[in-house]
Design a protein around this motif. Structure first.
Motif, short mmCIF file in Angstrom:
data_model
loop_
_atom_site.label_atom_id
_atom_site.label_comp_id
_atom_site.label_asym_id
_atom_site.label_seq_id
_atom_site.Cartn_x
_atom_site.Cartn_y
_atom_site.Cartn_z
N UNK A 176 7.61 -10.33 -1.90
CA UNK A 176 7.48 -11.62 -2.59
C UNK A 176 6.12 -12.22 -2.28
N UNK A 177 5.20 -12.17 -3.23
CA UNK A 177 3.87 -12.78 -3.08
C UNK A 177 3.21 -12.87 -4.44
N UNK A 178 2.16 -13.69 -4.49
CA UNK A 178 1.41 -13.88 -5.74
C UNK A 178 -0.04 -13.45 -5.52
N UNK A 179 -0.64 -12.80 -6.53
CA UNK A 179 -2.05 -12.41 -6.44
C UNK A 179 -2.66 -12.41 -7.83
N UNK A 180 -3.96 -12.67 -7.89
CA UNK A 180 -4.69 -12.54 -9.15
C UNK A 180 -4.71 -11.06 -9.57
N UNK A 181 -4.78 -10.78 -10.87
CA UNK A 181 -4.76 -9.37 -11.34
C UNK A 181 -5.78 -8.47 -10.64
N UNK A 182 -6.98 -8.99 -10.37
CA UNK A 182 -8.01 -8.15 -9.75
C UNK A 182 -7.69 -7.83 -8.28
N UNK A 183 -6.85 -8.66 -7.63
CA UNK A 183 -6.50 -8.44 -6.22
C UNK A 183 -5.12 -7.79 -6.04
N UNK A 184 -4.46 -7.51 -7.17
CA UNK A 184 -3.07 -7.02 -7.08
C UNK A 184 -2.98 -5.67 -6.37
N UNK A 185 -3.90 -4.75 -6.70
CA UNK A 185 -3.84 -3.40 -6.11
C UNK A 185 -4.04 -3.45 -4.59
N UNK A 186 -4.90 -4.38 -4.13
CA UNK A 186 -5.12 -4.52 -2.69
C UNK A 186 -3.84 -4.97 -1.99
N UNK A 187 -3.14 -5.94 -2.59
CA UNK A 187 -1.89 -6.43 -2.01
C UNK A 187 -0.83 -5.33 -1.96
#
Length: 217
Positions: free
Chosen positions: A21-32
């Motif tokens: 459960x977390x939120x991330x911008x599309x450009x940072x999603x792969x890092x998360x």
């Protein structure tokens, strides 16, 4: 032609919830996503070393905030890990933080262990049990039947177990499965727990899949 879909993804939002459960911008999603995988791998490797190769992990939930990463480990047999060792969780947190630098830069890591009341009602723990039996050269049918007997203690409504690969060291790979009770895979309101597990034996890699029908909403 059969239409295949993951039983857990099929039921998200109805009977299943996300394990991260977390939120991330599309450009940072792969890092998360990679961060989550590293956390889970570090935890599993540490627990395997501490408990002599037995994981006993049903699932690992990760909740991320701006300044905190909360990790909840749902275990069937936490006594193997933490009995008489209160410093184990602190050591585990340090071990995960050493594994990669992103967590320790600006976020605190907090790990909690939760015990599951009926461990053999969880497909991951059951698959690990079957894997251990296959490594010890127990006949696959006997291992599958024993797994089904264990689920009867967990009050499940149905179970299906499938093993694929070079079973018993035969030249040609095949798929063997067994089912007990009802496993309605096409019904969205049916609460189905599912896992796929890989086990390395002396005659090759075998794949184990387990579907457990727990309840219906």
């Amino acid at each position: 032609m059969g239409q295949k879909i993951n039983p857990l993804g099929f039921r998200l939002g109805t009977t299943q919830s996300h394990h991260s459960l977390w939120f991330a911008q599309p450009k940072n999603y792969s890092e998360g996503l990679q961060e989550d995988k590293k956390i889970r791998d570090c935890i599993k490797n540490y627990i395997q070393k501490k408990s002599s190769g037995i994981e006993g992990i049903a699932r690992i939930e990760i909740h991320k905030r701006i300044d905190l990463i909360q990790v909840i480990i749902y275990m069937g047999f936490p006594k193997l890990l933490i009995e008489g060792k209160p410093e184990v969780i602190k050591e585990l947190e340090n071990n995960v933080q050493k594994g990669f630098n992103n967590v320790s830069v600006n976020r605190k890591l907090n790990i909690a262990i939760t015990r599951i009341a009926k461990p053999y009602g969880q497909p991951n723990i059951l698959a690990e049990f079957i894997a251990g039996q296959l490594k010890n050269r127990i006949p696959f049918r006997k291992a599958m039947k024993k797994a089904i007997e264990l689920t009867e203690q967990a009050d499940t409504k149905g179970i299906q177990v499938q093993i694929a690969g070079r079973i018993d060291g035969k030249e040609i790979a095949r798929v063997e499965w067994i089912r007990e009770g009802r496993v309605p895979l096409q019904t969205i309101r049916a609460k189905i727990d599912y896992c796929s597990y890989t086990v390395r034996t002396i005659y090759g890699v075998l794949g184990i899949k387990i579907w457990i029908f727990a309840d219906e909403e």
